[in-house]
Design a protein around this motif. Structure first.
Motif, mmCIF file in Angstrom:
data_model
loop_
_atom_site.group_PDB
_atom_site.id
_atom_site.type_symbol
_atom_site.label_atom_id
_atom_site.label_comp_id
_atom_site.label_asym_id
_atom_site.label_seq_id
_atom_site.Cartn_x
_atom_site.Cartn_y
_atom_site.Cartn_z
ATOM 1 N N UNK A 147 0.839 -1.367 -0.247
ATOM 2 C CA UNK A 147 -0.012 -0.035 -0.110
ATOM 3 C C UNK A 147 0.887 1.158 -0.084
ATOM 4 N N UNK A 148 0.583 2.101 -0.754
ATOM 5 C CA UNK A 148 1.244 3.610 -0.975
ATOM 6 C C UNK A 148 2.509 3.521 -1.777
ATOM 7 N N UNK A 149 2.802 2.261 -2.133
ATOM 8 C CA UNK A 149 4.074 2.403 -3.276
ATOM 9 C C UNK A 149 3.848 3.197 -4.556
ATOM 10 N N UNK A 150 2.844 2.854 -4.970
ATOM 11 C CA UNK A 150 2.451 3.668 -6.373
ATOM 12 C C UNK A 150 2.389 5.028 -6.287
ATOM 13 N N UNK A 151 1.637 5.163 -5.344
ATOM 14 C CA UNK A 151 1.297 6.716 -4.964
ATOM 15 C C UNK A 151 2.682 7.495 -4.762
ATOM 16 N N UNK A 152 3.434 6.839 -3.905
ATOM 17 C CA UNK A 152 4.814 7.536 -3.408
ATOM 18 C C UNK A 152 5.665 7.350 -4.752
ATOM 19 N N UNK A 153 5.907 6.645 -5.858
ATOM 20 C CA UNK A 153 6.430 6.618 -6.882
ATOM 21 C C UNK A 153 6.167 7.672 -8.043
ATOM 22 N N UNK A 154 5.015 8.136 -7.738
ATOM 23 C CA UNK A 154 4.276 8.959 -8.637
ATOM 24 C C UNK A 154 4.576 10.571 -8.446
ATOM 25 N N UNK A 155 5.181 10.599 -7.061
ATOM 26 C CA UNK A 155 5.542 12.017 -6.617
ATOM 27 C C UNK A 155 6.760 12.595 -7.346
ATOM 28 N N UNK A 156 6.735 13.737 -7.626
ATOM 29 C CA UNK A 156 8.058 14.346 -8.364
ATOM 30 C C UNK A 156 9.330 13.981 -7.982
ATOM 31 N N UNK A 157 9.475 13.964 -6.635
ATOM 32 C CA UNK A 157 10.748 13.656 -6.126
ATOM 33 C C UNK A 157 11.299 12.159 -6.360
ATOM 34 N N UNK A 158 10.354 11.367 -6.799
ATOM 35 C CA UNK A 158 10.517 9.850 -6.766
ATOM 36 C C UNK A 158 10.734 9.641 -8.400
ATOM 37 N N UNK A 159 10.821 10.772 -9.351
ATOM 38 C CA UNK A 159 10.886 10.526 -10.624
ATOM 39 C C UNK A 159 12.101 9.539 -10.983
ATOM 40 N N UNK A 160 13.082 10.004 -10.444
ATOM 41 C CA UNK A 160 14.266 8.919 -10.954
ATOM 42 C C UNK A 160 14.076 7.524 -10.639
ATOM 43 N N UNK A 161 13.470 7.305 -9.455
ATOM 44 C CA UNK A 161 13.337 5.646 -9.054
ATOM 45 C C UNK A 161 12.000 5.191 -9.980
ATOM 46 N N UNK A 162 11.167 5.879 -10.291
ATOM 47 C CA UNK A 162 10.042 5.675 -11.515
ATOM 48 C C UNK A 162 10.601 5.272 -12.783
ATOM 49 N N UNK A 163 11.671 6.263 -13.323
ATOM 50 C CA UNK A 163 12.066 5.820 -14.730
ATOM 51 C C UNK A 163 13.009 4.671 -14.634
ATOM 52 N N UNK A 164 13.864 4.167 -13.269
ATOM 53 C CA UNK A 164 14.431 3.096 -13.468
ATOM 54 C C UNK A 164 13.329 1.885 -13.312
ATOM 55 N N UNK A 165 12.301 1.774 -12.616
ATOM 56 C CA UNK A 165 11.352 0.785 -12.559
ATOM 57 C C UNK A 165 10.862 0.667 -14.126
ATOM 58 N N UNK A 166 10.336 1.871 -14.749
ATOM 59 C CA UNK A 166 9.760 1.781 -15.990
ATOM 60 C C UNK A 166 10.912 1.327 -17.095
ATOM 61 N N UNK A 167 12.011 1.661 -16.887
ATOM 62 C CA UNK A 167 13.108 1.439 -17.586
ATOM 63 C C UNK A 167 13.430 -0.200 -17.643
ATOM 64 N N UNK A 168 13.220 -0.824 -16.577
ATOM 65 C CA UNK A 168 13.401 -1.963 -16.302
ATOM 66 C C UNK A 168 12.372 -2.862 -16.997
ATOM 67 N N UNK A 169 11.352 -2.317 -17.523
ATOM 68 C CA UNK A 169 10.176 -3.013 -18.102
ATOM 69 C C UNK A 169 10.386 -2.890 -19.636
ATOM 70 N N UNK A 170 11.272 -2.229 -20.042
ATOM 71 C CA UNK A 170 11.831 -1.754 -21.390
ATOM 72 C C UNK A 170 13.020 -2.372 -22.079
ATOM 73 N N UNK A 171 12.726 -2.863 -23.093
ATOM 74 C CA UNK A 171 13.742 -3.442 -23.856
ATOM 75 C C UNK A 171 14.012 -2.639 -25.297
ATOM 76 N N UNK A 172 15.033 -2.333 -25.793
ATOM 77 C CA UNK A 172 15.232 -1.606 -27.107
ATOM 78 C C UNK A 172 15.416 -2.796 -28.184
#
Length: 184
Positions: free
Chosen positions: A100-125
């Motif tokens: 609980x609260x993980x997604x909401x926390x990651x959507x905060x502007x100060x967590x943008x880097x963490x969110x980019x890393x997680x989403x990048x881990x879901x993406x292959x070129x």
């Protein structure tokens, strides 16, 4: 003489009116082009081409959390580019499995880097089709880390999460999964 003056007035009127219309069209076109450039690749409107990864995900009621995360991480333009990309796309239910609260926390502007890393881990070129994936293969993802492919019968898994659907897009492929992949 009156006929000549009358014809000249009409010709002048047509010339002025024609130039004004052309000027307005040019202004509208310039404004539209400037707006598209300001918004990046995602701002390009094309009603005839197949939709890209972001457009397909945005149209899915099962991926609203993923789309919100992509927007919060400012990755809409990157994933709208030509690619090709492979995105392992967790469903809303997958995000609901997180504490609980993980997604909401990651959507905060100060967590943008963490969110980019997680989403990048879901993406292959590159475009990875399941029929070409082999058991035990590993792939380097955009933001570091590798994912491992396993096969069980006719089912394909990425880091243990089953690929339940594969959707081709104009710039790659989306593999729908039931878990959020977390970098190790």
């Amino acid at each position: 003489m009156k006929k000549t003056i009358h014809l000249m007035l009409i010709a002048s009127f047509v010339a002025v009116f024609g130039c004004k219309q052309n000027s307005e069209t040019t202004t509208e076109t310039t404004t539209a082009n400037t707006e598209a450039q300001a918004t990046g690749q995602s701002g390009v409107q094309d009603e005839t081409s197949a939709p890209n990864i972001v457009q397909v995900a945005s149209g899915s009621k099962d991926h609203t959390t993923l789309v919100a995360a992509v927007k919060a991480a400012s990755l809409v333009d990157a994933l709208s580019n030509a690619g090709p990309f492979t995105v392992f796309a967790p469903t809303n239910a997958a995000f609901d499995k997180l504490p609980a609260g993980t997604v909401e926390g990651l959507l905060k502007p100060e967590k943008k880097g963490d969110l980019e890393n997680i989403l990048g881990y879901h993406t292959y070129v590159g475009s990875l089709k399941t029929e070409y994936m082999n058991d035990g293969q590993e792939f380097d993802m955009v933001y570091g880390g590798k994912v491992k492919i396993t096969k069980k019968g006719d089912k394909t898994f990425v880091n243990g999460s089953e690929i339940v659907a594969s959707i081709p897009t104009s710039n790659g492929i989306i593999h729908v999964i039931g878990d959020v992949l977390l970098p190790k």
